[in-house]
Every structure is written in C-alpha cells, then in structure tokens.
Design a protein around this motif. Structure first.
Motif, PDB file in Angstrom:
ATOM      1  N   MET A   1      21.462  56.326 -12.647  1.00  0.00           N
ATOM      2  CA  MET A   1      22.163  56.749 -11.461  1.00  0.00           C
ATOM      3  C   MET A   1      22.940  55.589 -10.842  1.00  0.00           C
ATOM      4  SD  MET A   1      19.560  59.699  -9.931  1.00  0.00           S
ATOM      5  CE  MET A   1      19.028  58.771  -8.605  1.00  0.00           C
ATOM      6  N   MET A   2      22.426  54.367 -11.017  1.00  0.00           N
ATOM      7  CA  MET A   2      23.127  53.212 -10.460  1.00  0.00           C
ATOM      8  C   MET A   2      24.491  53.049 -11.115  1.00  0.00           C
ATOM      9  SD  MET A   2      20.186  50.301  -9.789  1.00  0.00           S
ATOM     10  CE  MET A   2      19.638  50.169 -11.485  1.00  0.00           C
ATOM     11  N   ASN A   3      24.576  53.346 -12.397  1.00  0.00           N
ATOM     12  CA  ASN A   3      25.832  53.214 -13.128  1.00  0.00           C
ATOM     13  C   ASN A   3      26.908  54.141 -12.575  1.00  0.00           C
ATOM     14  OD1 ASN A   3      27.368  52.023 -15.206  1.00  0.00           O
ATOM     15  ND2 ASN A   3      27.074  53.832 -16.466  1.00  0.00           N
ATOM     16  N   TYR A   4      26.493  55.269 -12.019  1.00  0.00           N
ATOM     17  CA  TYR A   4      27.435  56.249 -11.494  1.00  0.00           C
ATOM     18  C   TYR A   4      27.693  56.082 -10.003  1.00  0.00           C
ATOM     19  CZ  TYR A   4      26.637  58.413 -15.980  1.00  0.00           C
ATOM     20  OH  TYR A   4      26.542  58.639 -17.321  1.00  0.00           O
ATOM     21  N   GLY A   5      27.099  55.071  -9.393  1.00  0.00           N
ATOM     22  CA  GLY A   5      27.314  54.830  -7.972  1.00  0.00           C
ATOM     23  C   GLY A   5      26.600  55.818  -7.083  1.00  0.00           C
ATOM     24  N   LEU A   6      25.471  56.324  -7.545  1.00  0.00           N
ATOM     25  CA  LEU A   6      24.710  57.284  -6.751  1.00  0.00           C
ATOM     26  C   LEU A   6      23.554  56.576  -6.056  1.00  0.00           C
ATOM     27  CD1 LEU A   6      24.538  60.178  -9.370  1.00  0.00           C
ATOM     28  CD2 LEU A   6      26.052  59.996  -7.393  1.00  0.00           C
ATOM     29  N   PRO A   7      23.553  56.575  -4.729  1.00  0.00           N
ATOM     30  CA  PRO A   7      22.432  55.958  -4.021  1.00  0.00           C
ATOM     31  C   PRO A   7      21.191  56.828  -4.124  1.00  0.00           C
ATOM     32  CG  PRO A   7      23.973  56.916  -2.466  1.00  0.00           C
ATOM     33  CD  PRO A   7      24.565  57.095  -3.836  1.00  0.00           C
ATOM     34  N   PHE A   8      20.030  56.206  -4.105  1.00  0.00           N
ATOM     35  CA  PHE A   8      18.778  56.956  -4.172  1.00  0.00           C
ATOM     36  C   PHE A   8      17.662  56.133  -3.553  1.00  0.00           C
ATOM     37  CE2 PHE A   8      19.347  54.665  -8.154  1.00  0.00           C
ATOM     38  CZ  PHE A   8      18.134  54.019  -8.339  1.00  0.00           C
ATOM     39  N   VAL A   9      16.553  56.791  -3.288  1.00  0.00           N
ATOM     40  CA  VAL A   9      15.349  56.088  -2.843  1.00  0.00           C
ATOM     41  C   VAL A   9      14.404  56.029  -4.028  1.00  0.00           C
ATOM     42  CG1 VAL A   9      15.631  56.817  -0.443  1.00  0.00           C
ATOM     43  CG2 VAL A   9      14.197  58.163  -1.968  1.00  0.00           C
ATOM     44  N   ILE A  10      13.468  55.095  -3.962  1.00  0.00           N
ATOM     45  CA  ILE A  10      12.583  54.881  -5.099  1.00  0.00           C
ATOM     46  C   ILE A  10      11.186  54.539  -4.589  1.00  0.00           C
ATOM     47  CG2 ILE A  10      13.167  52.441  -5.271  1.00  0.00           C
ATOM     48  CD1 ILE A  10      13.200  52.863  -8.341  1.00  0.00           C
ATOM     49  N   CYS A  11      10.180  54.915  -5.354  1.00  0.00           N
ATOM     50  CA  CYS A  11       8.820  54.546  -4.952  1.00  0.00           C
ATOM     51  C   CYS A  11       8.640  53.040  -5.138  1.00  0.00           C
ATOM     52  CB  CYS A  11       7.770  55.340  -5.711  1.00  0.00           C
ATOM     53  SG  CYS A  11       7.711  55.029  -7.458  1.00  0.00           S
ATOM     54  N   GLU A  18      12.237  44.549 -10.958  1.00  0.00           N
ATOM     55  CA  GLU A  18      13.160  43.859 -11.861  1.00  0.00           C
ATOM     56  C   GLU A  18      14.414  44.676 -12.146  1.00  0.00           C
ATOM     57  OE1 GLU A  18      11.621  42.104 -15.459  1.00  0.00           O
ATOM     58  OE2 GLU A  18       9.617  42.075 -14.582  1.00  0.00           O
ATOM     59  N   ILE A  19      14.324  45.974 -11.976  1.00  0.00           N
ATOM     60  CA  ILE A  19      15.409  46.859 -12.377  1.00  0.00           C
ATOM     61  C   ILE A  19      16.283  47.284 -11.204  1.00  0.00           C
ATOM     62  CG2 ILE A  19      15.942  49.070 -13.492  1.00  0.00           C
ATOM     63  CD1 ILE A  19      13.160  48.830 -14.845  1.00  0.00           C
ATOM     64  N   VAL A  20      15.664  47.638 -10.102  1.00  0.00           N
ATOM     65  CA  VAL A  20      16.380  48.200  -8.956  1.00  0.00           C
ATOM     66  C   VAL A  20      16.489  47.142  -7.853  1.00  0.00           C
ATOM     67  CG1 VAL A  20      16.391  50.059  -7.253  1.00  0.00           C
ATOM     68  CG2 VAL A  20      15.500  50.491  -9.536  1.00  0.00           C
ATOM     69  N   PRO A  21      17.717  46.878  -7.369  1.00  0.00           N
ATOM     70  CA  PRO A  21      17.887  45.887  -6.308  1.00  0.00           C
ATOM     71  C   PRO A  21      17.032  46.215  -5.075  1.00  0.00           C
ATOM     72  CG  PRO A  21      20.010  46.498  -7.223  1.00  0.00           C
ATOM     73  CD  PRO A  21      18.998  47.438  -7.807  1.00  0.00           C
ATOM     74  N   ILE A  49      24.592  52.575   2.187  1.00  0.00           N
ATOM     75  CA  ILE A  49      25.014  53.336   1.001  1.00  0.00           C
ATOM     76  C   ILE A  49      26.043  52.544   0.209  1.00  0.00           C
ATOM     77  CG2 ILE A  49      26.248  55.403   0.234  1.00  0.00           C
ATOM     78  CD1 ILE A  49      24.819  56.899   2.537  1.00  0.00           C
ATOM     79  N   ASN A  50      27.025  51.975   0.886  1.00  0.00           N
ATOM     80  CA  ASN A  50      28.040  51.175   0.182  1.00  0.00           C
ATOM     81  C   ASN A  50      27.430  49.958  -0.489  1.00  0.00           C
ATOM     82  OD1 ASN A  50      30.199  52.845   0.844  1.00  0.00           O
ATOM     83  ND2 ASN A  50      30.528  51.825   2.793  1.00  0.00           N
ATOM     84  N   GLU A  51      26.497  49.296   0.191  1.00  0.00           N
ATOM     85  CA  GLU A  51      25.835  48.124  -0.384  1.00  0.00           C
ATOM     86  C   GLU A  51      25.010  48.514  -1.612  1.00  0.00           C
ATOM     87  OE1 GLU A  51      22.937  44.441   0.976  1.00  0.00           O
ATOM     88  OE2 GLU A  51      23.340  46.052   2.394  1.00  0.00           O
ATOM     89  N   ILE A  52      24.339  49.645  -1.529  1.00  0.00           N
ATOM     90  CA  ILE A  52      23.546  50.142  -2.658  1.00  0.00           C
ATOM     91  C   ILE A  52      24.434  50.406  -3.868  1.00  0.00           C
ATOM     92  CG2 ILE A  52      22.330  52.209  -3.470  1.00  0.00           C
ATOM     93  CD1 ILE A  52      20.866  52.231  -0.777  1.00  0.00           C
ATOM     94  N   LYS A  55      25.624  46.927  -5.306  1.00  0.00           N
ATOM     95  CA  LYS A  55      24.547  46.176  -5.953  1.00  0.00           C
ATOM     96  C   LYS A  55      23.979  46.914  -7.159  1.00  0.00           C
ATOM     97  CE  LYS A  55      23.423  43.164  -2.236  1.00  0.00           C
ATOM     98  NZ  LYS A  55      22.430  42.479  -1.457  1.00  0.00           N
ATOM     99  N   GLY A  56      23.937  48.227  -7.082  1.00  0.00           N
ATOM    100  CA  GLY A  56      23.444  49.006  -8.221  1.00  0.00           C
ATOM    101  C   GLY A  56      24.338  48.850  -9.437  1.00  0.00           C
ATOM    102  N   ARG A  57      25.633  48.940  -9.230  1.00  0.00           N
ATOM    103  CA  ARG A  57      26.559  48.778 -10.360  1.00  0.00           C
ATOM    104  C   ARG A  57      26.502  47.364 -10.933  1.00  0.00           C
ATOM    105  NH1 ARG A  57      31.587  52.399  -8.146  1.00  0.00           N
ATOM    106  NH2 ARG A  57      30.811  54.378  -8.968  1.00  0.00           N
ATOM    107  N   SER A  58      26.327  46.382 -10.076  1.00  0.00           N
ATOM    108  CA  SER A  58      26.199  44.997 -10.554  1.00  0.00           C
ATOM    109  C   SER A  58      24.929  44.828 -11.371  1.00  0.00           C
ATOM    110  CB  SER A  58      26.171  44.024  -9.373  1.00  0.00           C
ATOM    111  OG  SER A  58      27.397  44.041  -8.698  1.00  0.00           O
ATOM    112  N   GLN A  59      23.842  45.442 -10.925  1.00  0.00           N
ATOM    113  CA  GLN A  59      22.566  45.332 -11.627  1.00  0.00           C
ATOM    114  C   GLN A  59      22.639  45.977 -13.008  1.00  0.00           C
ATOM    115  OE1 GLN A  59      20.090  43.581 -10.462  1.00  0.00           O
ATOM    116  NE2 GLN A  59      18.588  44.032 -12.040  1.00  0.00           N
ATOM    117  N   VAL A  60      23.324  47.083 -13.111  1.00  0.00           N
ATOM    118  CA  VAL A  60      23.453  47.767 -14.397  1.00  0.00           C
ATOM    119  C   VAL A  60      24.123  46.860 -15.420  1.00  0.00           C
ATOM    120  CG1 VAL A  60      24.661  49.670 -15.567  1.00  0.00           C
ATOM    121  CG2 VAL A  60      23.419  50.099 -13.448  1.00  0.00           C
TER     122      VAL A  60
END
Length: 78
Positions: A1-11, A18-21, A49-52, A55-60
């Motif tokens: 989902m990070m690759n597609y620019g979709l923000p989400f919450v995670i447990c 190591e994977i999710v910012p 949301i914009n920051e997520i 950072k998500g796309r950078s992490q991918v």
C-alpha cells in the motif's frame, strides 16, 4: 500500500518497525479504543497523510526482498 501512496494504520508489532516508517499511526492489539484513536489521528491530520505518503514511497524504494528473505532464512536455520 505504501507503493501506491495509500496511508494506513498498523498494529504496533515490533516486526513492522523495520518496514513501516514510524510516522504511520499504530494501535495496540487488545487495547480498547486504540484502533479508533489511530484512525482518528490519521483522518484528522491532512499534513500527516502527506508525510505518510512521502515517507512510505521512500521506504518502498529501500526495501530489498532478497535481503529480507536471506535474513529470515538465517534466523530459521540458526
């Protein structure tokens, strides 16, 4: 989902560190209200949301499946 620019919450399981910012809102499994608080944090903060997304796309781009697989196999064969 990070690759597609979709923000989400995670447990908040350590394996995601190591994977999710760290900017992604996290919730605690089994803690009442934790998921709704994380979702409210996400939907009420357009800047977050914009920051997520950024950072998500950078992490991918940093993710290397072959290294993750190698680390996993070395742990299993330990």
């Amino acid at each position: 989902m990070m690759n597609y620019g979709l923000p989400f919450v995670i447990c908040d399981l350590p394996l995601y560190d190591e994977i999710v910012p760290s900017v992604y809102p996290r919730f605690k499994i089994g803690k009442p209200g934790s998921l709704s608080n994380a979702l409210n944090t996400l939907i009420s903060n357009p800047n977050l949301i914009n920051e997520i997304i950024i950072k998500g796309r950078s992490q991918v781009k940093l993710f290397k499946p072959e290294e993750s697989l190698s680390a996993l196999l070395s742990t299993i064969n330990y």
